[in-house]
Design an enzyme around this catalytic site. Structure first.
Site, PDB file in Angstrom:
ATOM      1  N   ARG A 189     -15.259   0.982  -1.659  1.00  0.00           N
ATOM      2  CA  ARG A 189     -14.939  -0.250  -0.936  1.00  0.00           C
ATOM      3  C   ARG A 189     -15.080   0.015   0.552  1.00  0.00           C
ATOM      4  O   ARG A 189     -14.583   1.027   1.054  1.00  0.00           O
ATOM      5  CB  ARG A 189     -13.507  -0.674  -1.253  1.00  0.00           C
ATOM      6  CG  ARG A 189     -13.115  -1.920  -0.476  1.00  0.00           C
ATOM      7  CD  ARG A 189     -11.783  -2.432  -0.904  1.00  0.00           C
ATOM      8  NE  ARG A 189     -10.691  -1.620  -0.395  1.00  0.00           N
ATOM      9  CZ  ARG A 189      -9.403  -1.862  -0.681  1.00  0.00           C
ATOM     10  NH1 ARG A 189      -9.086  -2.855  -1.478  1.00  0.00           N
ATOM     11  NH2 ARG A 189      -8.456  -1.115  -0.186  1.00  0.00           N
TER      12      ARG A 189
ATOM     13  N   ASN B 164      -3.568  -7.753  -6.241  1.00  0.00           N
ATOM     14  CA  ASN B 164      -2.439  -7.540  -5.326  1.00  0.00           C
ATOM     15  C   ASN B 164      -2.470  -8.578  -4.208  1.00  0.00           C
ATOM     16  O   ASN B 164      -1.469  -9.220  -3.896  1.00  0.00           O
ATOM     17  CB  ASN B 164      -2.494  -6.141  -4.697  1.00  0.00           C
ATOM     18  CG  ASN B 164      -2.530  -5.053  -5.730  1.00  0.00           C
ATOM     19  OD1 ASN B 164      -2.078  -5.260  -6.848  1.00  0.00           O
ATOM     20  ND2 ASN B 164      -3.079  -3.906  -5.388  1.00  0.00           N
ATOM     21  N   ASP B 165      -3.651  -8.717  -3.610  1.00  0.00           N
ATOM     22  CA  ASP B 165      -3.772  -9.698  -2.531  1.00  0.00           C
ATOM     23  C   ASP B 165      -3.925 -11.108  -3.078  1.00  0.00           C
ATOM     24  O   ASP B 165      -3.441 -12.063  -2.477  1.00  0.00           O
ATOM     25  CB  ASP B 165      -4.956  -9.346  -1.627  1.00  0.00           C
ATOM     26  CG  ASP B 165      -4.575  -8.255  -0.644  1.00  0.00           C
ATOM     27  OD1 ASP B 165      -3.492  -8.373  -0.042  1.00  0.00           O
ATOM     28  OD2 ASP B 165      -5.325  -7.282  -0.513  1.00  0.00           O
TER      29      ASP B 165
ATOM     30  N   CYS C 255      -9.002  -4.680 -10.122  1.00  0.00           N
ATOM     31  CA  CYS C 255      -8.651  -3.376  -9.573  1.00  0.00           C
ATOM     32  C   CYS C 255      -7.277  -3.378  -8.905  1.00  0.00           C
ATOM     33  O   CYS C 255      -6.877  -2.392  -8.310  1.00  0.00           O
ATOM     34  CB  CYS C 255      -9.723  -2.869  -8.615  1.00  0.00           C
ATOM     35  SG  CYS C 255      -9.928  -3.928  -7.188  1.00  0.00           S
TER      36      CYS C 255
ATOM     37  N   GLU D 287     -10.027 -11.767  -3.727  1.00  0.00           N
ATOM     38  CA  GLU D 287      -8.600 -11.543  -3.504  1.00  0.00           C
ATOM     39  C   GLU D 287      -7.996 -12.588  -2.577  1.00  0.00           C
ATOM     40  O   GLU D 287      -6.833 -12.517  -2.217  1.00  0.00           O
ATOM     41  CB  GLU D 287      -8.335 -10.120  -3.003  1.00  0.00           C
ATOM     42  CG  GLU D 287      -9.223  -9.658  -1.873  1.00  0.00           C
ATOM     43  CD  GLU D 287      -9.006  -8.193  -1.517  1.00  0.00           C
ATOM     44  OE1 GLU D 287      -8.045  -7.562  -1.968  1.00  0.00           O
ATOM     45  OE2 GLU D 287      -9.833  -7.677  -0.736  1.00  0.00           O
TER      46      GLU D 287
ATOM     47  N   ARG E 272       3.332  -9.008   0.325  1.00  0.00           N
ATOM     48  CA  ARG E 272       3.498  -7.949  -0.687  1.00  0.00           C
ATOM     49  C   ARG E 272       4.299  -6.767  -0.176  1.00  0.00           C
ATOM     50  O   ARG E 272       4.700  -5.900  -0.956  1.00  0.00           O
ATOM     51  CB  ARG E 272       2.134  -7.507  -1.253  1.00  0.00           C
ATOM     52  CG  ARG E 272       1.193  -6.981  -0.209  1.00  0.00           C
ATOM     53  CD  ARG E 272      -0.227  -6.892  -0.731  1.00  0.00           C
ATOM     54  NE  ARG E 272      -0.543  -5.611  -1.322  1.00  0.00           N
ATOM     55  CZ  ARG E 272      -1.774  -5.115  -1.411  1.00  0.00           C
ATOM     56  NH1 ARG E 272      -2.811  -5.815  -1.000  1.00  0.00           N
ATOM     57  NH2 ARG E 272      -1.985  -3.941  -1.934  1.00  0.00           N
TER      58      ARG E 272
ATOM     59  N   HIS F 185       0.830  -1.214   0.000  1.00  0.00           N
ATOM     60  CA  HIS F 185       0.000   0.000   0.000  1.00  0.00           C
ATOM     61  C   HIS F 185       0.859   1.256   0.000  1.00  0.00           C
ATOM     62  O   HIS F 185       0.465   2.288  -0.539  1.00  0.00           O
ATOM     63  CB  HIS F 185      -0.969  -0.019   1.188  1.00  0.00           C
ATOM     64  CG  HIS F 185      -2.087  -0.983   0.959  1.00  0.00           C
ATOM     65  ND1 HIS F 185      -2.142  -2.207   1.553  1.00  0.00           N
ATOM     66  CD2 HIS F 185      -3.150  -0.915   0.126  1.00  0.00           C
ATOM     67  CE1 HIS F 185      -3.211  -2.844   1.126  1.00  0.00           C
ATOM     68  NE2 HIS F 185      -3.843  -2.087   0.255  1.00  0.00           N
TER      69      HIS F 185
HETATM   70  C1  PEP Z   1      -5.888  -5.725  -4.320  1.00  0.00           C
HETATM   71  O1  PEP Z   1      -5.641  -6.444  -3.350  1.00  0.00           O
HETATM   72  O2  PEP Z   1      -5.548  -6.003  -5.494  1.00  0.00           O
HETATM   73  C2  PEP Z   1      -6.602  -4.449  -4.143  1.00  0.00           C
HETATM   74  C3  PEP Z   1      -7.003  -3.738  -5.164  1.00  0.00           C
HETATM   75  O3  PEP Z   1      -6.776  -4.006  -2.884  1.00  0.00           O
HETATM   76  P1  PEP Z   1      -5.588  -3.386  -1.998  1.00  0.00           P
HETATM   77  O4  PEP Z   1      -4.416  -3.166  -2.896  1.00  0.00           O
HETATM   78  O5  PEP Z   1      -6.111  -2.135  -1.413  1.00  0.00           O
HETATM   79  O6  PEP Z   1      -5.364  -4.460  -0.990  1.00  0.00           O
HETATM   80 MG    MG Z   2      -6.616  -6.082  -1.488  1.00  0.00          MG
END
Ligand code: PEP
Ligand code: MG
Length: 574
Positions: free
Chosen positions: A337, A458-459, A506, A435, A469, A194
């Site tokens: 979200r 991402n997750d 996303c 995710e 990550r 993040h």
């Molecule tokens: C993800 O996990 O891909 C996502 C969009 O949420 P975040 O990056 O906020 O965990």
């Molecule tokens: Mg996420």
């Protein structure tokens, strides 16, 4: 001496400027013994640091910006009280004299003793003031160490400055949104952490995982930062400098050219329309969304409204923020979200990181365990839905029972508002983030109760490949092309298509132009990404031959060989 360092580029572009080192002073406190004659000057040094910190804080209090939260003044008053307390301003003097140690170490020792006492306090509010003590001590330490100004609030913004940090939390990074710098580099961190995501939203070249950059780079050294390649050149010679100046202007020209695509509809060569939406952290990001030509907000990470403060935003404050985004987007969809707090995004006053934060009480799990906090947010989102086209997205769903509990709580919030006669969109679309691998594997059972899906790659990658990550030591293993990841994405898209509900990606994959055609080929028709990437992704889409890339992407799904996968990806992009 000129040398180069390699890290992980998280935001493209080239910056040339002077290093400005920022630090969390507490991590770097030296210890040294003093001889007897040195003690009076050390005492003086400590007293001068307390005085300088007081002056700095009083200056801040006298110049609070008009748009600061009302609590900011009270917060500074509290910090001044802590600073004046004899346990911090006087007790270290005894340690300097009796133990013959330097002022920094004496202060740190005193702070540690004080924090241990805080642990014994029953009262939650008082116990949570620990963080304030740490922040005040940090300020004094910075003066003692010769770099005043808070870690998270550099003294002044300057386009010739390149910030060099060891590590910063997403909350620290948010504070830099109000400042302008040429570039950002850190020692640690992963490309999809993040912190990196917020750094990307600063829209300046950024590199993470540079290992020891803060130790090797000195204040005011000339740096070239190539965010695309993840390279930093320290003290470049004239020739290298000229080369990068040229690259920098070429990059700018490319960026200007892309702007022409702003109002073009994102369609493939055969006329298939693709939706390109933007990710935001705060309502203030909307002008950037508009400038990118994105046709909606695909992910509003609402938890950023909760960071960098000592309280929770109440229903009215949240309602105002959500309504502002809905209204500013003028009828275009806005996907809010619900809170994804936890892991690397902790509340300042209630850190619940636990031993294994990414697997702990995070996102919807946290919300279900804090129903009142969740209820307040649901009411605020529902109320705002009357003023635009809002969709509600639930992060980190894992099981059907979580989904059912969540839907029940949304139903309850709706019922309450209806009874109070407060308007809201009764058919507000409810979506779920896919995710967690388990959710992707049982997505069939989720789609029956949801109006849309959003894949958080991402997750999804983090949890599928068991790679933190935020951890740069495993960043090289973070692989969006891993066959397991591709299977889970493809499956989710196929199930959503069959159920007739929209699905988007996303995560950071959506904004990576190298992966645009692969995702299109896997059937994706909605992307949500940082606004800075929208035009480049659109350019890819406009030149995509869908039947061809679909065939290649299907081949990729059947391939497990990493080299073959790379070759097929090259074919997709050629
Ligand atoms: C993800 O996990 O891909 C996502 C969009 O949420 P975040 O990056 O906020 O965990
Ligand atoms: Mg996420």
């Amino acid at each position: 001496m000129s040398f180069a360092m390699h890290g992980v580029g998280v935001s493209g572009g080239i910056a040339i400027g002077y290093a400005h080192l920022i630090s969390h002073a507490i991590l770097e406190v030296p210890l040294y013994a003093l001889s007897k004659p040195q003690i009076p000057s050390e005492v003086e040094r400590f007293e001068a640091a307390i005085k300088a910190t007081r002056t700095e804080m009083e200056g801040l209090r006298a110049n609070i910006p008009a748009d600061s939260p009302a609590e900011f003044g009270a917060f500074l008053n509290l910090h001044l009280l802590i600073l004046e307390d004899s346990t911090l301003s006087k007790a270290p003097l005894d340690l300097i004299k009796n133990q013959r140690i330097n002022a920094e170490w004496a202060l740190k020792q005193q702070m540690d003793a004080l924090l241990a006492q805080f642990e014994q306090i029953e009262d939650d509010y008082l116990r949570e003031r620990k963080a304030d003590v740490v922040q005040v001590v940090e300020r004094v330490l910075k003066v003692l160490l010769g770099h005043p100004g808070s870690a998270s609030q550099p003294a002044s913004a300057d386009l010739s400055r390149i910030l060099v940090a060891h590590d910063l939390s997403p909350a620290d990074m948010m504070l830099f949104k109000q400042q302008r710098f040429a570039a950002f580099i850190t020692d640690v961190g992963g490309a999809t952490s993040h912190t990196a995501i917020v750094a990307r939203s600063l829209n300046i070249p950024s590199i993470v995982a540079l290992h020891h950059a803060r130790q090797l780079i000195r204040e005011n050294e000339l740096l070239i930062v190539d965010g695309q390649q993840g390279v930093v050149i320290v003290n470049p010679d004239k020739q290298i400098l000229a080369e990068y100046r040229l690259k920098q202007s070429q990059w700018e020209i490319e960026k200007q050219k892309l702007k022409r695509l702003k109002s073009a509809v994102a369609t493939t060569l055969d006329g298939t329309v693709v939706k390109l939406h933007a990710n935001i952290e705060l309502p203030q990001d909307i002008p950037q969304v508009k400038a990118s030509g994105a046709t909606g907000v695909g992910l509003f990470r609402s938890e950023f409204l909760f960071l960098n403060r000592d309280d929770l935003p109440d229903e009215e404050e949240q309602f105002a923020a959500y309504r502002r985004v809905a209204q500013d987007m003028r009828g275009l969809p806005v996907t809010i979200r619900t809170l994804d707090l936890g892991a690397d995004k902790q509340l300042r006053f209630a850190d619940r990181s636990g031993d294994n934060p990414a697997l702990g009480l995070r996102a919807i799990r946290l919300c279900l365990s804090e129903p009142q906090m969740f209820h307040t947010q649901l009411r605020a989102i529902l109320r705002a839905s009357h003023y635009g086209k809002i969709q509600l997205l639930v992060p980190m769903l894992c099981s059907l029972s979580e989904l059912r509990q969540t839907l029940h709580l949304i139903g309850h919030a709706k019922q309450e508002l209806a009874q109070e006669g407060i308007p809201f969109d009764a058919s507000i679309p409810i979506g779920g983030m896919i995710e967690i691998p388990a959710a992707a594997l049982v997505v069939q059972s989720f789609v029956k109760s949801l109006d849309f899906l959003s894949i958080g790659t991402n997750d999804l990658i983090q949890y599928t490949l068991a790679i933190d990550r935020t951890d740069d030591t495993v960043a090289h293993l973070y692989d969006p092309l891993h066959p397991a990841v591709l299977q889970l994405i493809a499956m989710t898209i196929a199930v959503a298509d069959k159920a007739g509900i929209p699905v988007s990606v996303c995560g950071e994959m959506a904004g990576d132009t190298v992966l645009t055609r692969l995702l299109l080929g896997l059937g994706l028709r909605e992307f949500s990404m940082h606004p800075a990437h929208v035009l480049a992704v659109k350019q890819q889409i406009l030149t995509s031959d869908l039947p061809h890339i679909t065939a290649v992407a299907q081949k990729m799904l059947k391939t497990h060989e990493p080299e073959k996968l790379q070759q097929l990806l090259l074919r997709l992009n050629s």
